[in-house]
Motif scaffolding. Structure first.
Motif, short mmCIF file in Angstrom:
data_model
loop_
_atom_site.label_atom_id
_atom_site.label_comp_id
_atom_site.label_asym_id
_atom_site.label_seq_id
_atom_site.Cartn_x
_atom_site.Cartn_y
_atom_site.Cartn_z
N ALA A 280 0.69 -1.21 -0.08
CA ALA A 280 -0.08 -0.08 0.12
C ALA A 280 0.63 1.34 0.14
N ASN A 281 0.20 2.32 -0.55
CA ASN A 281 0.93 3.67 -0.66
C ASN A 281 0.56 4.58 0.39
N ALA A 282 -0.65 4.34 0.77
CA ALA A 282 -1.28 5.09 1.90
C ALA A 282 -2.22 4.39 2.61
N VAL A 283 -2.51 5.12 3.65
CA VAL A 283 -3.71 4.72 4.73
C VAL A 283 -4.40 5.87 5.27
N ALA A 284 -6.09 5.13 4.96
CA ALA A 284 -7.05 6.13 5.18
C ALA A 284 -7.71 5.68 6.71
N ILE A 285 -7.84 6.66 7.66
CA ILE A 285 -8.49 6.27 8.83
C ILE A 285 -9.78 7.35 8.98
N PHE A 286 -10.77 6.88 9.57
CA PHE A 286 -11.98 7.45 9.61
C PHE A 286 -12.81 6.85 11.17
N LEU A 287 -13.43 7.70 11.56
CA LEU A 287 -14.28 7.67 12.99
C LEU A 287 -15.65 8.10 12.50
N LYS A 288 -16.71 7.48 13.23
CA LYS A 288 -18.07 7.59 12.96
C LYS A 288 -18.69 7.83 14.30
N THR A 289 -19.50 8.76 14.75
CA THR A 289 -20.42 8.78 15.56
C THR A 289 -21.80 8.37 15.24
N ASN A 290 -22.91 7.72 16.25
CA ASN A 290 -24.14 7.21 15.86
C ASN A 290 -24.94 8.53 15.31
N HIS A 291 -25.43 8.45 13.88
CA HIS A 291 -25.95 9.50 13.58
C HIS A 291 -27.60 9.31 13.87
N PHE A 292 -27.99 8.00 14.55
CA PHE A 292 -29.18 7.98 14.92
C PHE A 292 -29.60 8.56 16.15
N ARG A 293 -28.48 8.89 16.90
CA ARG A 293 -28.56 9.76 18.12
C ARG A 293 -28.53 11.08 18.03
N LYS A 294 -29.67 11.61 17.85
CA LYS A 294 -29.90 12.93 17.76
C LYS A 294 -29.36 13.71 18.88
N ASP A 295 -29.58 13.06 20.25
CA ASP A 295 -29.05 13.72 21.32
C ASP A 295 -27.49 13.84 21.51
N LEU A 296 -26.75 13.38 20.80
CA LEU A 296 -25.23 13.38 20.88
C LEU A 296 -24.86 14.26 19.62
N ASN A 297 -23.52 14.77 20.10
CA ASN A 297 -22.87 15.63 19.00
C ASN A 297 -22.42 14.78 17.97
N GLN A 298 -22.28 15.18 16.75
CA GLN A 298 -22.07 14.21 15.45
C GLN A 298 -20.55 14.78 15.15
N TYR A 299 -20.02 13.57 14.74
CA TYR A 299 -18.40 14.16 14.00
C TYR A 299 -18.07 12.94 13.35
N HIS A 300 -17.72 13.05 12.16
CA HIS A 300 -17.44 11.60 11.18
C HIS A 300 -16.19 12.28 10.36
N PRO A 301 -14.89 12.26 11.06
CA PRO A 301 -13.75 12.65 10.25
C PRO A 301 -13.04 11.61 9.52
N SER A 302 -12.29 11.86 8.94
CA SER A 302 -11.30 11.03 8.03
C SER A 302 -10.33 11.46 7.64
N ILE A 303 -8.95 10.93 7.39
CA ILE A 303 -7.83 11.65 6.75
C ILE A 303 -7.09 10.39 6.12
N VAL A 304 -6.20 10.82 5.21
CA VAL A 304 -5.32 9.89 4.35
C VAL A 304 -3.78 10.30 4.74
N VAL A 305 -3.30 9.23 5.28
CA VAL A 305 -1.92 9.17 5.52
C VAL A 305 -0.99 8.58 4.54
N PRO A 306 0.00 9.60 3.70
CA PRO A 306 0.74 8.85 3.00
C PRO A 306 2.11 8.24 3.60
N LEU A 307 2.30 6.88 2.86
CA LEU A 307 3.45 5.97 3.41
C LEU A 307 4.70 6.44 2.81
N ALA A 308 5.94 6.32 3.50
CA ALA A 308 6.91 6.98 2.78
C ALA A 308 7.31 6.04 1.64
#
Length: 421
Positions: A280-308
């Motif tokens: 592989a030349n790169a690694v992607a990472i993601f996180l997800k909150t529960n979008h069905f839980r309207k009572d909770l703060n929502q955050y769905h970040p992702s990022i791609v990290v290139p490998l040397a």
């Protein structure tokens, strides 16, 4: 001739081998975190549709059935036992999935009789019932197996010969989307061309099929005509990306929990990478909150990290994944899922990563790393998943999947061996 040996209701059958009280009872196997029904015994099929969430099953039906968590450790070991048994009675075996394998049947004077004996031996030695479909090609063997499994009159074995009067009727009786290798989208496009059954595809114009679809579907047409031209290697094309992710057993916002989950996913992805001999030349990472839980703060970040450097080394991939997690993690959110995707994959070539200016010590270091990764994979393959892993894990970590209805891992854990009374 080619045979397809298929384990009947495999997951449920594995559970019944070590718990005979389940014989004849409706059994359902649940997905990760005990969410949906992913496998059913014949007795359960009229009661619960495939994919139904467990919580939606009516209480009166719930009392009549047995639901179990997915015991993949048991199923994987039982699969190996079945295929090892079959190997003793056939010249060649090609595993296709955890419960299916193609077998070569050339040289047997009475193929149906041999298949019946093979079914009896597998049942005797492993406890798993199987069905066998026989034909001149893999595509026809898949159709024959479907008949062997569904029509009791054939007693688990069906030979589909192209020179019989029933051949045309059999192909006409199977819809186009029941043909091996014909997916939903291809089936829909074929139907617009008036091709609705396996027989219609058998009669289709080869040139038209190749022009409007692909050479793979053209080979399927030839296979339906009894001309063997599809090998398993033709279907096992390396993946362009590798994703490993899973919903958590319970929500968590703790960084340490997320680091553990990301590390496990990265290691699993690297193992898959090595299995298909890619880097592989790169690694992607993601996180997800529960979008069905309207009572909770929502955050769905992702990022791609290139490998040397393009790599399949678990340590380098884990390091990049953890670096990405640190960049996107924020306090104040409860996450329900995390995942790692390995990107820009290419075939591994021992010389592809080096040029004229590469130091000899770097090459030696890489060779040692390859040997280390291969050793880890071999040990985990022989001794069980995660026998050797990078870093420890909490037994009750939030990211661990919920399996509250798990049966014993009878064949792979000393402390869970079956007891004879």
């Amino acid at each position: 001739m080619i045979g397809l040996i298929d384990c009947n209701n495999f997951y449920a059958s594995c559970e019944r081998v070590f718990n005979p009280k389940l014989e004849g009872q409706p059994i359902g196997i649940l997905s990760n975190n005990d969410g949906c029904v992913i496998a059913r015994s014949n007795e359960l099929k009229p009661l619960v549709p495939m994919g139904m969430p467990a919580y939606q099953i009516q209480p009166k039906i719930r009392k009549q059935i047995t639901l179990l968590s997915s015991n993949y450790e048991l199923y994987g070991d039982m699969s190996q036992r079945v295929f090892d048994t079959v190997r003793n009675y056939t010249a060649n075996i090609e595993p296709y999935s955890i419960d299916e394998a193609f077998i070569q049947l050339d040289g047997f004077s009475d193929i149906p009789d041999h298949c019946q004996k093979l079914r009896a031996i597998v049942k005797r030695d492993t406890g798993i019932p199987v069905s066998i479909g026989v034909a001149s090609t893999r595509t026809l063997a898949k159709l024959a197996n479907h008949i062997a499994k569904k029509q009791v009159i054939h007693q688990g074995v069906y030979c589909l010969a192209t020179n019989t009067t029933s051949f045309i009727d059999t192909l006409k009786a199977h819809a186009i989307d029941e043909v091996w290798g014909v997916g939903r989208r291809i089936a829909e496009k074929l139907q617009t061309l008036g091709i609705h059954s396996a027989w219609d595809l058998h009669q289709a114009d080869l040139k038209q099929i190749r022009q409007q679809f692909s050479v793979v579907l053209e080979r399927t047409v030839l296979e339906l005509r009894g001309i063997a031209c599809i090998e398993l290697d033709d279907l096992a094309t390396p993946k362009k990306n590798i994703m490993t992710s899973r919903s958590f057993g319970r929500l968590t916002g703790d960084l340490f929990d997320l680091q553990e989950a990301i590390r496990m996913h990265a290691c699993r992805g690297a193992e898959k990478l090595r299995r298909q001999q890619s880097v592989a030349n790169a690694v992607a990472i993601f996180l997800k909150t529960n979008h069905f839980r309207k009572d909770l703060n929502q955050y769905h970040p992702s990022i791609v990290v290139p490998l040397a450097v393009a790599t399949d080394d678990s340590r380098l991939i884990v390091h990049a994944a953890q670096k990405g997690l640190q960049a996107i993690y924020k306090k104040g959110y409860l996450f329900m899922k995390a995942g790692v995707m390995l990107l820009d994959l290419k075939a591994k070539n021992s010389n592809s990563q080096y040029d004229l200016f590469t130091d000899e010590s770097t090459v030696t270091w890489q060779q040692k790393n390859d040997q280390l990764m291969q050793t880890i994979d071999n040990i985990n393959r022989k001794m069980g998943k995660n026998t050797i892993q990078l870093g420890g894990t909490q037994p009750q970590a939030p990211w661990q999947i919920k399996r509250q209805l798990l049966s014993q891992r009878y064949t792979t854990r000393w402390d869970e061996l079956p007891l004879v009374k």
